[in-house]
Design a protein around this motif. Sequence first.
Motif, mmCIF file in Angstrom:
data_model
loop_
_atom_site.group_PDB
_atom_site.id
_atom_site.type_symbol
_atom_site.label_atom_id
_atom_site.label_comp_id
_atom_site.label_asym_id
_atom_site.label_seq_id
_atom_site.Cartn_x
_atom_site.Cartn_y
_atom_site.Cartn_z
ATOM 1 N N THR A 72 0.849 -1.200 0.000
ATOM 2 C CA THR A 72 0.000 0.000 0.000
ATOM 3 C C THR A 72 0.882 1.247 0.000
ATOM 4 N N ILE A 73 0.569 2.181 -0.897
ATOM 5 C CA ILE A 73 1.337 3.435 -0.965
ATOM 6 C C ILE A 73 0.404 4.603 -0.662
ATOM 7 N N TYR A 74 0.787 5.424 0.318
ATOM 8 C CA TYR A 74 0.123 6.715 0.519
ATOM 9 C C TYR A 74 0.997 7.758 -0.165
ATOM 10 N N ASN A 75 0.489 8.303 -1.256
ATOM 11 C CA ASN A 75 1.270 9.256 -2.047
ATOM 12 C C ASN A 75 0.845 10.677 -1.695
ATOM 13 N N LEU A 76 1.586 11.309 -0.793
ATOM 14 C CA LEU A 76 1.188 12.631 -0.293
ATOM 15 C C LEU A 76 2.019 13.757 -0.899
ATOM 16 N N PRO A 116 -4.362 11.858 -2.182
ATOM 17 C CA PRO A 116 -5.465 12.740 -1.841
ATOM 18 C C PRO A 116 -5.811 13.752 -2.914
ATOM 19 N N SER A 117 -7.112 14.006 -3.052
ATOM 20 C CA SER A 117 -7.572 15.170 -3.788
ATOM 21 C C SER A 117 -7.916 16.234 -2.746
ATOM 22 N N SER A 118 -8.667 17.254 -3.139
ATOM 23 C CA SER A 118 -8.855 18.402 -2.248
ATOM 24 C C SER A 118 -10.119 19.156 -2.626
ATOM 25 N N ILE A 119 -10.594 19.994 -1.692
ATOM 26 C CA ILE A 119 -11.665 20.939 -2.030
ATOM 27 C C ILE A 119 -11.201 21.845 -3.172
ATOM 28 N N GLY A 120 -9.876 21.908 -3.375
ATOM 29 C CA GLY A 120 -9.305 22.704 -4.471
ATOM 30 C C GLY A 120 -9.582 22.112 -5.843
ATOM 31 N N SER A 121 -10.146 20.899 -5.903
ATOM 32 C CA SER A 121 -10.470 20.322 -7.214
ATOM 33 C C SER A 121 -11.760 20.915 -7.770
ATOM 34 N N ASP A 164 -5.844 -0.748 -7.223
ATOM 35 C CA ASP A 164 -6.781 -0.377 -6.161
ATOM 36 C C ASP A 164 -6.506 1.056 -5.696
ATOM 37 N N THR A 165 -7.019 2.014 -6.450
ATOM 38 C CA THR A 165 -6.802 3.426 -6.109
ATOM 39 C C THR A 165 -8.030 3.945 -5.344
ATOM 40 N N ARG A 166 -7.772 4.690 -4.284
ATOM 41 C CA ARG A 166 -8.856 5.269 -3.474
ATOM 42 C C ARG A 166 -8.386 6.630 -2.946
ATOM 43 N N ALA A 167 -9.322 7.546 -2.735
ATOM 44 C CA ALA A 167 -8.912 8.848 -2.186
ATOM 45 C C ALA A 167 -10.080 9.621 -1.617
ATOM 46 N N VAL A 168 -9.723 10.616 -0.811
ATOM 47 C CA VAL A 168 -10.708 11.588 -0.324
ATOM 48 C C VAL A 168 -10.322 12.963 -0.853
ATOM 49 N N ARG A 169 -11.299 13.864 -0.837
ATOM 50 C CA ARG A 169 -11.024 15.283 -1.117
ATOM 51 C C ARG A 169 -10.864 15.960 0.240
ATOM 52 N N PHE A 170 -9.590 16.220 0.599
ATOM 53 C CA PHE A 170 -9.348 16.824 1.910
ATOM 54 C C PHE A 170 -9.774 18.287 1.925
ATOM 55 N N PRO A 171 -10.388 18.723 3.035
ATOM 56 C CA PRO A 171 -10.582 20.158 3.259
ATOM 57 C C PRO A 171 -9.295 20.744 3.834
ATOM 58 N N THR A 232 -16.059 -3.925 -2.193
ATOM 59 C CA THR A 232 -17.340 -4.188 -2.870
ATOM 60 C C THR A 232 -18.393 -3.138 -2.517
ATOM 61 N N ARG A 233 -18.144 -2.377 -1.436
ATOM 62 C CA ARG A 233 -19.115 -1.324 -1.053
ATOM 63 C C ARG A 233 -18.827 0.007 -1.747
ATOM 64 N N LEU A 234 -17.656 0.110 -2.390
ATOM 65 C CA LEU A 234 -17.248 1.411 -2.955
ATOM 66 C C LEU A 234 -17.813 1.614 -4.357
ATOM 67 N N ILE A 235 -18.739 2.547 -4.467
ATOM 68 C CA ILE A 235 -19.256 2.923 -5.791
ATOM 69 C C ILE A 235 -18.316 3.973 -6.378
ATOM 70 N N HIS A 236 -17.886 4.892 -5.513
ATOM 71 C CA HIS A 236 -16.909 5.916 -5.927
ATOM 72 C C HIS A 236 -15.528 5.474 -5.467
ATOM 73 N N ARG A 237 -14.501 6.105 -6.006
ATOM 74 C CA ARG A 237 -13.135 5.817 -5.558
ATOM 75 C C ARG A 237 -12.328 7.112 -5.496
ATOM 76 N N ASN A 238 -12.244 7.794 -6.588
ATOM 77 C CA ASN A 238 -11.393 8.994 -6.661
ATOM 78 C C ASN A 238 -12.183 10.228 -7.119
ATOM 79 N N ALA A 239 -12.534 10.974 -6.122
ATOM 80 C CA ALA A 239 -12.209 10.913 -4.712
ATOM 81 C C ALA A 239 -13.469 11.293 -3.918
#
Length: 317
Positions: A72-76, A116-121, A164-171, A232-239
């Motif tokens: 697993t890689i956290y790419n920050l 991570p993505s961001s509110i800046g997206s 397996d890419t996943r992310a949130v949009r950080f505030p 299997t529960r993830l409909i969305h992924r990025n982000a």
Amino acid sequence: MEHILIIGATGQIGSELTMELRKRYGNANVVAGYIPGAEPKGELKESGPSAIADVTDGEAIASVVKEYHIDTIYNLAALLSVVAESKPKLAWKIGIDGLWNVLEVAREQGCAVFTPSSIGSFGASTPHTKTPQDTIQRPRTMYGVTKVTTELLSDYYFNKYGVDTRAVRFPGIISNVTPPGGGTTDYAVDIYYSAVKGEKFVCPIKQGTLMDMMYMPDALNAAITLMEADPTRLIHRNAFNIASMSFDPETIYQAIRKHVPQFEMIYDIDPLKQRIADSWPDSLDDTCAREEWGWKPAYDLESMTVDMLEKLREKLK
Ligand code: AKB
């Protein structure tokens, strides 16, 4: 997740995420990736392995992943919004060419990736209140352009190669360990330092400018819980949109003044920061994150303020 690499482990989020993952997954299983000039120090250095992991050097990333059997890689690695406006080419090189390197390593060596993505997206044409999960994303900052591209490229690698890419949009993230640098939301961290040091705070953002913010423990939980979620529960992924509080400068100032009555704040607006802040949402709708992987923040403005003041008083004494 068994063997984890954090790229950007000495930054604002990376320094605390590395320690939290070491607590949960074992010190030896979490590698602090850094670039020369930003070496890990203190507990971060002593508590576990570290390695040079420059996102712009794909071969170096590949060899760290191989050596430590990373899954697993956290790419920050990224330049924040304000600094990216003065170095747009470098922002692209780190944010997108770097992401490409990470995704290629992940494809070849079977790793999951969190970038991570961001509110800046989001941009001025995005609905600003309760911004939906799926909506218009036409930012005009280089930071925003790289974040939208991050989301698209990460989805591309998931759909095309099964990475397996996943992310949130950080505030805006508020923390008391490593300061942020070059962001639009940094004022919401700086204001606490001024309050504790007994200094007058000069606010660069106009009264009435709402932005989503989050306390670091919630941000760390989001990044870890999402990577642990049942795919299997993830409909969305990025982000995923995630939210816990939204406020303007006056509201955070009043929240601090309840505990530091003599605290003073004046305004001196920074036009670039204000332009960026005006283009970002006032508040995000995080229903999808709550439904698809159980996102639930623990802190609001009051509980964060009490904790921030206590921790900073201890740190700055
Ligand atoms: C910034 O202000 O650039 C960051 C962000 C909201 O992504 N903190």
